[in-house]
Scaffold this motif. Structure first.
Motif, mmCIF file in Angstrom:
data_model
loop_
_atom_site.group_PDB
_atom_site.id
_atom_site.type_symbol
_atom_site.label_atom_id
_atom_site.label_comp_id
_atom_site.label_asym_id
_atom_site.label_seq_id
_atom_site.Cartn_x
_atom_site.Cartn_y
_atom_site.Cartn_z
ATOM 1 N N SER A 36 -64.765 8.213 5.510
ATOM 2 C CA SER A 36 -65.513 9.597 4.849
ATOM 3 C C SER A 36 -66.692 9.564 5.801
ATOM 4 O O SER A 36 -67.138 8.859 6.710
ATOM 5 C CB SER A 36 -65.848 9.052 3.355
ATOM 6 N N VAL A 37 -67.572 10.576 5.522
ATOM 7 C CA VAL A 37 -68.702 11.061 5.953
ATOM 8 C C VAL A 37 -69.801 9.699 5.706
ATOM 9 O O VAL A 37 -69.983 9.442 4.726
ATOM 10 C CB VAL A 37 -69.315 12.285 5.536
ATOM 11 N N THR A 38 -70.324 9.184 6.887
ATOM 12 C CA THR A 38 -71.301 8.352 6.766
ATOM 13 C C THR A 38 -72.537 8.609 7.554
ATOM 14 O O THR A 38 -72.374 9.404 8.634
ATOM 15 C CB THR A 38 -70.847 6.775 7.074
ATOM 16 N N GLU A 55 -76.012 14.766 6.953
ATOM 17 C CA GLU A 55 -74.869 14.319 7.718
ATOM 18 C C GLU A 55 -73.464 14.812 7.365
ATOM 19 O O GLU A 55 -72.685 15.041 8.304
ATOM 20 C CB GLU A 55 -74.628 12.766 7.111
ATOM 21 N N VAL A 56 -73.247 15.208 6.287
ATOM 22 C CA VAL A 56 -72.198 16.359 5.877
ATOM 23 C C VAL A 56 -72.270 17.435 6.823
ATOM 24 O O VAL A 56 -71.187 17.684 7.300
ATOM 25 C CB VAL A 56 -72.166 16.611 4.387
ATOM 26 N N GLU A 59 -71.374 16.169 10.563
ATOM 27 C CA GLU A 59 -69.933 15.883 10.770
ATOM 28 C C GLU A 59 -68.957 16.739 10.075
ATOM 29 O O GLU A 59 -67.704 16.397 10.911
ATOM 30 C CB GLU A 59 -69.794 14.452 9.834
ATOM 31 N N THR A 60 -69.101 17.852 9.302
ATOM 32 C CA THR A 60 -68.254 18.596 8.776
ATOM 33 C C THR A 60 -68.255 19.938 9.104
ATOM 34 O O THR A 60 -67.429 20.997 8.878
ATOM 35 C CB THR A 60 -67.658 18.197 7.603
ATOM 36 N N HIS A 122 -66.034 12.679 16.087
ATOM 37 C CA HIS A 122 -64.655 12.595 15.345
ATOM 38 C C HIS A 122 -63.662 13.576 16.137
ATOM 39 O O HIS A 122 -63.893 14.519 16.564
ATOM 40 C CB HIS A 122 -64.831 13.134 13.812
ATOM 41 N N HIS A 125 -59.341 15.371 11.297
ATOM 42 C CA HIS A 125 -59.553 15.252 10.104
ATOM 43 C C HIS A 125 -58.337 15.158 9.289
ATOM 44 O O HIS A 125 -57.235 15.861 9.756
ATOM 45 C CB HIS A 125 -60.741 16.249 9.420
#
Length: 155
Positions: A36-38, A55-56, A59-60, A122, A125
């Motif tokens: 997951s997002v960390t 962070e979200v 990362e996304t 990353h 997904h």
């Protein structure tokens, strides 16, 4: 110029739908490691909610607090894990730091959606049913958080 050591306090954000579909992302520095997002706090006094939002987004590409993803979609599960930092990543922390405290949050999206990954962090997904997502996680604390998902969604 070297980077300052990481702060050994982080967030884990389980991004999911009401139907218990979970977003996982594959680490670029460890292909095959899904999570997951960390992310760690940027500064000791950074509020955990701020760490989650940052962070979200990093990362996304998802913007918590936007019109389409209100801050209320983010929930503090009031869970914290203390775990030993994997030796491969210990060099990022101050000398002698071996453990991290991870605070668990959930982020509810109405349905699965595409995300924008940072290719340095990353590779890909996947949206998976919660049990399958838990099985795919390399981190035991991440898998356990996902297994707790039904109790937080059914409230």
């Amino acid at each position: 110029m070297s980077r300052p050591p990481k702060i050994p306090e982080s967030v884990l954000v389980v991004i999911h739908t009401p139907a218990l579909e979970v977003l996982l992302i594959e680490r670029a520095d460890q292909p095959g490691f899904w999570q997951s997002v960390t992310g760690s706090k940027d500064r000791a006094d950074e509020p955990l909610i701020e760490t989650c939002v940052r962070e979200v987004a990093e990362e996304t590409g998802l913007a918590i607090g936007s019109a389409e993803l209100p801050l209320a979609a983010l929930q503090d599960w009031q869970l914290a894990n203390l775990y030993e930092i994997y030796p491969v990543w210990r060099h990022r922390y101050a000398p002698g730091v071996t453990h991290n405290t991870e605070h668990v949050f959930g982020l509810t999206l109405p349905a699965p959606r595409p995300v924008q990954l940072n290719p340095r962090e990353h590779l890909q997904h996947a949206w998976l049913p919660w049990r399958e997502a838990a099985d795919r996680c390399f981190s035991p604390s991440n898998a356990e958080a996902i297994l707790q998902l039904p109790r937080f969604v059914m409230r």
